[in-house]
Design an enzyme around this catalytic site. Structure first.
Site: not given
Ligand SMILES: *Cc1c(COP(=O)(O)O)cnc(C)c1O
Length: 374
Positions: A35, A265, A313
């Site tokens: 994801k 800065y 930046m």
């Molecule tokens: C993001 C997610 C994972 C993976 O989690 P990690 O901590 O990155 O291993 C697993 N299951 C669900 C439902 C997630 O949303």
């Protein structure tokens, strides 16, 4: 000449980390969680390293489309399921499996016109109180789904809130098994932390009915990218994880300053003695956290050094005391692996920024060129 900053994605590290997660999960199948554009790496860039997974898990339909475009014919799971009815058409077209976490998603399935039933993962809220059916409502949701001609196999899923810490997974496991022990279907429970820390946890094993594996499908994300889910209790090196992302930039100027001179800065850093400062072509517009204080580690020519003064930046400033030979053109590794093999874990930098490796990976900005290494 392009600005001298580069992100490198390490295919071999992804392979190593996937193999490690697979071993930790015993015989479970592995969803590689990709994801958020593969945690900021780029789905197309991690595909080669992760194609040994049994399936890919993600949230966005356009990301699912991209995985199919890469030629992947195996399972793809939408971790949050459909957001609206027409998403289910795309699930049919792309052959996507999807989570079902609420009544509205069952209503959508009931309204979906398809001849090909869909594989779903019914999610229980076993205590995290984010997504899923409450335990006492889970079985009626299962029964309702099971009666729908639009639904093929139903798998059972939950997500742990505390797998990375002292809270552990036993309480949520107990709730999950109490409600599901006699339901058919595959199980998917563990994220990275649960996979690494709890697949041999005696409490967890005790909570299971005889002969049942912990999880038919584990769902590691962060571990695949070489960040420890439970830093600082364990480091990535403790787990044998290798960084899948390196950010490196060159020194573009060197300032020799006298004791008492200030840097950057707000003049927040004052030199305690005469010193050389390297100015590095990486700043918060590249995704390096502005909040990182003086003392955040970097590698200069593979040697550990530290930042001084504020992150700006487009630049950061580093103390060259440990690397007197450093000069303009020297390579500074902000996280990841240096040319000499030295590693600076993203988790260490994240801790300096009061956050986690996840956020730093996801925060790499589009102006940074990215290269995929073998
Ligand atoms: C993001 C997610 C994972 C993976 O989690 P990690 O901590 O990155 O291993 C697993 N299951 C669900 C439902 C997630 O949303």
């Amino acid at each position: 000449m392009p600005r001298p900053i580069l992100a490198t994605i390490h295919t071999q590290a992804l392979r190593n980390n996937l193999a490690l997660a697979r071993r930790a999960a015993h015989d479970a199948r592995v969803w590689a969680v990709i994801k958020a554009n593969a945690y900021g790496h780029g789905i197309e860039r991690v595909f080669e390293g992760l194609r040994g997974a049994d399936g890919f898990a993600l949230l966005d339909l356009n990301e699912a489309q991209r995985v199919r475009d890469l030629g992947w014919r195996g399972p793809i799971l939408l971790l949050e399921g459909a957001f609206e009815l027409r998403d289910l058409e795309l699930c049919s077209r792309l052959d996507l499996w999807h989570a079902v976490h609420c009544d509205a998603q069952i209503d959508m399935l009931a309204a979906h016109k398809t001849n090909v039933p869909q594989r779903v993962f019914l999610k229980m809220n076993s205590g995290m109180n984010r997504l899923g059916f409450a335990p006492e409502r889970y079985r009626s949701a299962w029964t309702r789904l099971n009666a729908l001609p639009q639904v093929d196999e139903i798998s059972l899923m939950t997500h742990f809130s505390d797998a990375d810490g002292p809270g552990g997974v036993a309480a949520q496991m107990a709730v999950f098994f109490a409600m599901t022990h006699d339901l058919p279907g595959e199980r998917s429970l563990s994220n990275s932390a649960a996979t690494l820390r709890h697949s041999v946890d005696p409490a967890l094993v005790a909570a299971q009915p005889d002969g049942q594996v912990v999880s038919d499908w584990v769902r590691p994300g962060i571990a695949l990218y070489g960040s420890a889910p439970d830093f600082p209790e364990h480091t990535a090196a403790d787990w044998g994880l290798q960084p899948s992302m390196t950010i490196a930039a060159k020194i573009i100027a060197v300032q020799a300053i006298s004791a008492g001179a200030r840097v950057g800065y707000g003049s927040s850093f004052t030199a305690p003695s005469d010193m050389r400062i390297g100015v590095v072509a990486c700043g918060y517009a590249d995704g390096y956290p502005r909040i990182c204080p003086t003392g955040t580690p970097v590698l200069v020519d593979g040697v550990r050094a530290r930042t001084v003064g504020r992150v700006s930046m487009d630049m950061i400033t580093v103390d060259l005391t440990p690397v007197p030979q450093a000069e303009p053109g020297s390579v500074v590794t902000l996280w990841g692996t240096a040319a000499n093999g030295a590693v600076l874990s993203i988790d260490e930098v994240a801790a300096c920024a009061h956050t986690v490796g996840y956020e730093l990976m996801c925060g790499l900005t589009s102006r940074v060129p990215v290269e995929v290494a073998a």
